[in-house]
Scaffold this motif. Structure first.
Motif, short mmCIF file in Angstrom:
data_model
loop_
_atom_site.label_atom_id
_atom_site.label_comp_id
_atom_site.label_asym_id
_atom_site.label_seq_id
_atom_site.Cartn_x
_atom_site.Cartn_y
_atom_site.Cartn_z
N ASP A 106 -7.28 -36.16 32.59
CA ASP A 106 -6.39 -37.14 31.97
C ASP A 106 -5.03 -37.29 32.65
OD1 ASP A 106 -8.30 -37.68 30.01
OD2 ASP A 106 -7.61 -35.99 28.80
N PHE A 107 -4.59 -36.29 33.39
CA PHE A 107 -3.24 -36.37 33.96
C PHE A 107 -3.10 -35.46 35.17
CE2 PHE A 107 -3.01 -33.06 30.67
CZ PHE A 107 -2.49 -32.00 31.38
N LEU A 108 -2.07 -35.77 35.96
CA LEU A 108 -1.65 -34.96 37.09
C LEU A 108 -0.33 -34.31 36.69
CD1 LEU A 108 -2.24 -34.32 40.16
CD2 LEU A 108 -0.67 -36.20 40.68
N GLU A 109 -0.21 -33.01 36.89
CA GLU A 109 0.98 -32.28 36.45
C GLU A 109 1.91 -31.99 37.62
OE1 GLU A 109 1.01 -29.26 33.16
OE2 GLU A 109 1.34 -27.90 34.85
N LEU A 110 3.21 -32.24 37.41
CA LEU A 110 4.24 -31.97 38.41
C LEU A 110 5.28 -31.06 37.77
CD1 LEU A 110 3.46 -35.30 38.48
CD2 LEU A 110 4.69 -35.08 40.63
N PHE A 124 0.72 -46.94 34.66
CA PHE A 124 0.98 -45.51 34.79
C PHE A 124 2.19 -45.14 33.95
CE2 PHE A 124 3.89 -46.63 38.26
CZ PHE A 124 4.90 -45.68 38.13
N ALA A 125 2.17 -43.93 33.45
CA ALA A 125 3.24 -43.43 32.59
C ALA A 125 3.58 -42.02 33.00
CB ALA A 125 2.81 -43.47 31.13
N VAL A 126 4.86 -41.68 32.91
CA VAL A 126 5.32 -40.32 33.16
C VAL A 126 5.68 -39.71 31.82
CG1 VAL A 126 6.94 -38.85 34.40
CG2 VAL A 126 6.21 -41.03 35.41
N LEU A 127 5.07 -38.58 31.51
CA LEU A 127 5.25 -37.89 30.24
C LEU A 127 6.17 -36.69 30.46
CD1 LEU A 127 1.44 -37.87 29.39
CD2 LEU A 127 3.07 -39.74 29.13
N ALA A 158 0.09 -39.90 33.81
CA ALA A 158 -1.15 -40.49 33.27
C ALA A 158 -1.26 -41.92 33.78
CB ALA A 158 -1.13 -40.47 31.75
N SER A 159 -2.48 -42.35 34.07
CA SER A 159 -2.63 -43.65 34.73
C SER A 159 -4.00 -44.25 34.49
CB SER A 159 -2.40 -43.49 36.24
OG SER A 159 -2.73 -44.65 36.95
N THR A 213 -5.54 -40.49 25.23
CA THR A 213 -4.57 -41.53 25.50
C THR A 213 -3.27 -40.90 26.02
OG1 THR A 213 -3.62 -41.47 23.28
CG2 THR A 213 -5.53 -42.91 23.64
N PRO A 214 -2.45 -41.68 26.76
CA PRO A 214 -1.14 -41.15 27.17
C PRO A 214 -0.30 -40.68 26.00
CG PRO A 214 -1.66 -43.12 28.43
CD PRO A 214 -2.73 -42.99 27.38
#
Length: 280
Positions: free
Chosen positions: A100-104, A185-188, A242-243, A253-254
């Motif tokens: 679901d997401f890529l973590e930074l 795309f969204a940054v969480l 998330a994208s 979901t985001p």
């Protein structure tokens, strides 16, 4: 989840694969906080006031803002370690089974100030998403609010501070959408931060600040905390990307990921004495 990195800059430059792939570049940059000594205004940037000296932003280093990169691959997690400078580093993480997401995870500081310049450090995500000036931020972690760059819906905006006037509170999420191409795309975030979209397809989040002048709003001192060792504060935080590029495999979901990111459980460890009581 797939991520692509540039051989030349070390930046994250793409996410997803196949027809869902999206060009997204991430890097750290900084604005020079105003010292209040210019012809336009005597207002410095400080603890309460965001006021960059001008609209230009600056690279973290003088090598084209390139990051050195080291890659670690494993059966559970794969990580890319990026070093932009000795005070700006990041780990980009892909967890096996996480679709679901890529973590930074970033570490910023102590911010240098030997050049006598206050710095307001941002993490910027740039993409080819066509947004027509629109972007979205959450409202206290609940619904998303539509924002439009250089615009207010209920009055005519007299724009004198193009950066500060376009910054909004971000409690859990900031994102953009291309409705025609169905790309998002969204940054969480894991904490409340200021955020904006200063150009189409891009979002940025303020991650750290170190300023050398009081903003005359009550604190009575510059935003220049020196920390335990006297050289400034170092912060560590997490952004999750998330994208729609992950939509083929995404299961959440985001909004649900944002809640997990912001309200992640905190682990506390206490020493237990032999009599069963805990040391206070």
């Amino acid at each position: 989840v797939q991520a692509t990195f540039s051989r030349h800059t070390g930046h994250l430059v793409g996410i997803g694969a196949g027809d869902k792939a999206m060009a997204v570049e991430q890097q750290f940059r900084w604005y020079n906080g105003s010292d209040g000594n210019n012809k336009n205004s005597t207002q410095p940037s400080g603890a309460y006031i965001l006021r960059p000296n001008h609209t230009a932003d600056f690279p973290i280093n003088q090598q084209g803002n390139a990051a050195s990169v080291r890659i670690l691959r494993g059966p559970v997690v794969s990580e890319v370690y990026q070093v932009f400078a000795d005070w700006a580093m990041q780990t980009v993480r892909v967890v096996a089974g996480e679709s679901d997401f890529l973590e930074l995870e970033y570490t910023i500081g102590p911010i240098p100030f030997e050049d006598s310049l206050g710095k307001e450090v941002i993490s910027r995500f740039s993409s080819n998403v066509q947004t027509n000036g629109l972007f979205y931020t959450d409202s206290n972690g609940r619904q998303l609010l539509e924002r439009k760059r250089n615009y207010r819906p209920t009055w005519e905006l007299n724009l004198t501070q193009p950066i500060a006037s376009n910054y909004y509170p971000v409690n859990t999420m900031i994102g953009v959408e291309d409705k025609a191409r169905k790309q998002t795309f969204a940054v969480l975030t894991d904490r409340a931060q200021g955020g904006s979209s200063m150009e189409d397809g891009a979002v940025e989040l303020m991650v750290h600040r170190r300023l050398l002048h009081d903003d005359y709003r009550g604190v009575g001192e510059p935003l220049n905390e020196t920390g335990v060792f006297g050289d400034g504060l170092t912060i560590t935080g997490v952004h999750r990307l998330a994208s729609s590029a992950f939509s083929a495999s995404a299961t959440r979901t985001p909004a649900s990921i944002a809640q997990e990111t912001f309200a992640e459980p905190l682990v506390f460890v206490a020493e237990t004495l032999r009599n069963g009581s805990q040391r206070q």
